[in-house]
Design an enzyme around this catalytic site. Structure first.
Site, PDB file in Angstrom:
ATOM      1  N   LYS A  73       0.755  -1.190  -0.134  1.00 43.80           N
ATOM      2  CA  LYS A  73       0.060  -0.127   0.037  1.00 43.80           C
ATOM      3  C   LYS A  73       1.131   1.683  -0.361  1.00 43.80           C
ATOM      4  O   LYS A  73       0.667   2.032  -0.847  1.00 43.80           O
ATOM      5  CB  LYS A  73      -1.351  -0.019   2.069  1.00 43.80           C
ATOM      6  CG  LYS A  73      -2.235  -0.940   1.140  1.00 43.80           C
ATOM      7  CD  LYS A  73      -2.821  -1.508   2.228  1.00 43.80           C
ATOM      8  CE  LYS A  73      -4.259  -2.643   1.840  1.00 43.80           C
ATOM      9  NZ  LYS A  73      -4.399  -3.178   3.423  1.00 43.80           N
ATOM     10  N   GLN A 127      -5.101  -1.559   9.404  1.00 45.07           N
ATOM     11  CA  GLN A 127      -4.794  -2.482   8.727  1.00 45.07           C
ATOM     12  C   GLN A 127      -5.477  -3.787   9.582  1.00 45.07           C
ATOM     13  O   GLN A 127      -5.008  -3.812  10.821  1.00 45.07           O
ATOM     14  CB  GLN A 127      -3.011  -2.801   8.233  1.00 45.07           C
ATOM     15  CG  GLN A 127      -2.689  -4.081   7.524  1.00 45.07           C
ATOM     16  CD  GLN A 127      -3.740  -4.712   6.350  1.00 45.07           C
ATOM     17  OE1 GLN A 127      -3.396  -4.107   5.591  1.00 45.07           O
ATOM     18  NE2 GLN A 127      -4.299  -5.554   5.996  1.00 45.07           N
ATOM     19  N   ASP A 169     -10.858   2.937   3.622  1.00 51.83           N
ATOM     20  CA  ASP A 169     -11.090   1.306   3.375  1.00 51.83           C
ATOM     21  C   ASP A 169     -12.934   1.419   2.515  1.00 51.83           C
ATOM     22  O   ASP A 169     -13.307   0.176   2.530  1.00 51.83           O
ATOM     23  CB  ASP A 169     -10.846   0.234   4.902  1.00 51.83           C
ATOM     24  CG  ASP A 169      -9.757   0.016   4.178  1.00 51.83           C
ATOM     25  OD1 ASP A 169      -9.692  -0.405   3.412  1.00 51.83           O
ATOM     26  OD2 ASP A 169      -8.954  -0.499   5.177  1.00 51.83           O
TER      27      ASP A 169
END
Ligand code: NDP
Length: 279
Positions: free
Chosen positions: A50, A94, A117
């Protein structure tokens, strides 16, 4: 035809690059904060990719590596600080989190406008209402792959295997919004094969290696394989690619299908959130 996720992702990334450059030229570079807690090996790879993706398209990244023993209060304090920062437009925690940390409480602490997200109750609700804002990255990427085939979605019968909050359910709303007739299957579904055989568009997101076999697929279907499973050290999807590719009109490979799209849509959401904050 094999749907080349890397090529589709690269086309979208070129657009993101231009938008990120414009923001940087205006003195407001887009910024993504990534929080990783604990030492899960897979998470380390995902986070690294990422950050690498951010660098490639010109998004600033801020990485926070916290030990597994970090208290929930400390994580929430960090998220609140990031919520208030003008140079951070996206915040990503995460998953999975170490034991003892409450995922729903931690994710709920992220400001909705920075929820790149797309997992928060607000972003999930907006999608369900048909007014999407920051859409969950993997299903968003799947939609882009389906659209890249040029196959008309409206009126088609779509079947999704898997109903998780991060893939199956948002995928349902995205396909419905494109006027497909959508069925969502799960582990308690009866006559699964009957249903999958009717699918013009079949999305496999259940996490079982090579589960979808050729007899489960309609001739000419578009098959999207979300699964990532490691078998004997090799990555395989939820679809038996070799057999199903002979029946499908379009199919995504694993690796090189949905995978490259997920990070791309994260970068897309970050630039979108940054542009909005400038406005
Ligand atoms: P989850 O484990 O959260 O959900 C799996 C879903 O599949 C559940 O709804 C479950 O049903 C259903 N299921 C399990 N077994 C069966 C079965 N035999 N028949 C029908 N349905 C079944 O998985 P995720 O959604 O998080 O991930 C799915 C896959 O996608 C995994 O392989 C994951 O690694 C991959 N993935 C890939 C990403 C990418 O970037 N390419 C990103 C995210 C995930 P029930 O609800 O009844 O338990």
């Amino acid at each position: 035809m094999i749907i080349d996720g890397k090529a589709v992702a690269s086309g979208i990334r070129e657009q993101i690059k231009l938008r990120a450059k414009k923001l940087a030229d205006e003195g407001r570079p887009a910024g993504l904060a990534v929080i990783r807690i604990g030492d899960d090996a897979a998470s380390e790879v995902y986070v690294r990719n990422k950050i690498k993706g951010c660098t490639e398209v010109g998004i600033s990244s801020f990485s926070y590596e916290l030990p597994a023993t970090t208290s929930q209060a400390t994580v929430i304090e960090l998220i609140r600080e990031l919520n208030s920062r003008d140079d951070v437009h996206g915040i990503l925690v995460q998953l999975p989190l170490p034991k003892g940390l409450d995922e729903s409480v931690i994710l709920a602490a992220i400001d909705e406008s920075k929820d790149v997200d797309g997992f928060s109750a607000k972003q999930t609700g907006l999608l369900a209402l048909g007014t999407p804002d920051l859409v969950a990255c993997t299903p968003h990427g799947c939609m882009e792959l389906i659209k890249s085939t040029g196959v008309q979605i409206a009126g088609k019968r779509a079947v999704i295997v898997g109903r998780s909050n991060i893939v199956g359910k948002p995928m349902f709303h995205l396909l419905l919004a494109e006027n497909a007739t959508v069925t969502v299957c799960h582990s308690k579904t009866r006559d699964l094969v009957e249903l999958t055989r009717q699918a013009d568009i079949l999305v496999a997101a259940l996490g079982k290696p090579r589960f979808v076999t050729a007899d489960m697929v309609k001739e000419g279907a578009v098959v999207i394989d979300v699964g990532i499973n490691r078998v004997d050290g090799k990555l395989v999807g939820d679809v038996d690619f070799d057999a199903v590719s002979k029946k499908a009109s379009y199919i995504t490979p694993v690796p090189g299908g949905v995978g490259p799209m997920t990070i791309t849509m994260l970068l897309y959401n970050t630039v979108k959130a940054a542009e909005r904050s400038v406005k």
